[in-house]
Write an enzyme that holds these catalytic residues in place. Structure first.
Site, PDB file in Angstrom:
ATOM      1  N   CYS A 276      -2.025  -5.721  -2.350  1.00 22.50           N
ATOM      2  CA  CYS A 276      -2.234  -6.380  -3.557  1.00 22.50           C
ATOM      3  C   CYS A 276      -1.930  -7.684  -4.042  1.00 22.50           C
ATOM      4  CB  CYS A 276      -1.640  -5.207  -4.823  1.00 22.50           C
ATOM      5  SG  CYS A 276       0.288  -5.621  -4.917  1.00 22.50           S
ATOM      6  N   HIS A 324       2.879  -3.886  -8.629  1.00 26.11           N
ATOM      7  CA  HIS A 324       1.443  -4.061  -8.221  1.00 26.11           C
ATOM      8  C   HIS A 324       0.843  -5.222  -9.197  1.00 26.11           C
ATOM      9  CE1 HIS A 324      -2.476  -2.766  -6.961  1.00 26.11           C
ATOM     10  NE2 HIS A 324      -2.849  -2.708  -8.054  1.00 26.11           N
ATOM     11  N   HIS A 336      -8.524  -5.820  -7.771  1.00 30.37           N
ATOM     12  CA  HIS A 336      -7.248  -5.205  -6.827  1.00 30.37           C
ATOM     13  C   HIS A 336      -7.342  -4.766  -5.626  1.00 30.37           C
ATOM     14  CE1 HIS A 336      -6.318  -1.363  -8.844  1.00 30.37           C
ATOM     15  NE2 HIS A 336      -7.547  -1.387  -8.662  1.00 30.37           N
TER      16      HIS A 336
END
Length: 362
Positions: A276, A324, A336
């Site tokens: 990510c 994240h 993402h």
């Protein structure tokens, strides 16, 4: 060169060797389409299909495992980044030690030569040498040069002292840097082990599901994301989010969305796979701006902005531990790299718990 000199230089060279060894935008959307009911599949003969509650339990376990893997991935990436910097610094210190030792050797040789010359010219007191000299003026001229030499010798000895102190400090700094490097190496190894364990456990759990159960599980994940996004949008937040991307932000979004379809891989920064924060850091690097490597450091170091003020290119940080990150691309959506087994994709910005938003180019 004495034994002490050789051992210090050899150690520095060995240190250098050791360190060398170590060391096009997609369509955005405000809300995903509402799930459509599908007929229950017929279970394979001889098996008992999992109930909805059973699958929900599996989904929760998988979510926990992949979240723990994400946290460990951030720890691994942080240790990796520190290790690279420390390795570079350590090599620089080792080179300074080698250069300092060579300088000290030259100074010691010069000091030795000066001492030998002084010895050869000594023997009688200065007054006696003056009386015995055939040419008193020549003697006085020579005495002036001797005084100049003495001053030069004092300066050389002072320089030797400074060089020795520098060498001692370089050695101390290198030793401390080496300990930090070793600590980060161990942290990397521990994080890597945890990542692999969590992913392996998650994959084993998924492998126990029949094909139709995997489809139902995927549907549960979609439904959960849709419910979260719907709740986020119901607050009316999207009506207030109308910021325009900066020129650098547009470039970052273009890069990130061009990676759609590429697989997630922990610790990866492209160009074939990403995690990510690898995706977001590389997207902004492509836009000409370096940002921290990990989602936690992105949250800690980059300027925070209110969610209602975010614009395309801003980074949305998720979960209470900032484990994240996704990039806002407009219309209530992010791009993402979700987790192992998934590819870079577009999702609702509110489909996960938002910790906050940061702006790299503020």
């Amino acid at each position: 060169m004495g034994c002490g000199k050789r051992s210090l230089t050899t150690a520095a060279v060995a240190l250098v060797c050791a360190v060398t060894v170590l060391s096009a935008p997609g369509m955005a959307y405000a809300s995903p389409p509402a799930p459509t009911p599908t007929p229950a599949p017929t279970p394979p003969s001889g098996t008992t299909p999992k109930s909805a509650a059973d699958l929900e339990e599996v989904r929760a376990k998988l979510e926990k495992l992949y979240h723990e893997a994400a946290v460990a991935t951030d720890a691994y990436n942080a240790a990796e980044e520190k290790t690279e910097k420390q390795s570079t610094q350590l090599v620089g210190l080792a080179r300074e030690i080698v250069k300092g030792q060579a300088k000290l050797d030259r100074l010691q040789d010069r000091a030795g030569a000066a001492a030998r010359a002084q010895y050869r010219g000594g023997g009688l007191p200065p007054d006696a040498r003056l009386w015995l000299s055939d040419n008193p003026q020549q003697y006085l001229d020579g005495a002036g040069r001797v005084r100049q030499g003495e001053h030069a010798t004092k300066g050389m000895l002072a320089e030797m002292t400074r060089t020795q102190k520098d060498l001692a400090q370089y050695t101390k700094d290198a030793s401390a840097q080496w300990r930090r490097l070793e600590a980060n190496r161990k942290a990397k190894a521990a994080a890597k082990k945890k990542i692999k364990q969590r992913i392996a456990t998650a994959e084993e759990l998924e492998s126990q599901l029949a094909a139709e159960e995997k489809e139902r599980l995927a549907k549960l994940e979609e439904d959960a994301a849709h419910a979260a996004q719907t709740a986020w949008l119901s607050s009316g937040v999207l009506a207030e989010i109308n910021g325009k991307a900066s020129p650098q932000g547009r470039k970052a979004v273009q890069y990130a969305t061009a990676q759609i379809g590429k697989m997630y891989e922990w610790g990866a920064e492209g160009p074939k796979t990403y995690d990510c924060s690898g995706l977001t850091s590389q997207a902004w690097a492509a836009a000409g701006l370096g940002i921290p490597r990990t989602s936690q450091e992105q949250w800690r170091q980059l300027p925070h902005v209110d969610v209602r003020s975010m614009r395309p290119g801003d980074l949305v940080i998720y979960f209470g531990d900032a484990s994240h990150v996704g990039m806002y691309i407009g219309d209530g959506a992010i791009v993402h790299a979700p987790r192992p087994g998934r590819s870079v994709t577009i999702a609702g910005a509110g489909s996960m718990p938002i910790l906050g938003v940061v702006r790299p180019d503020k």
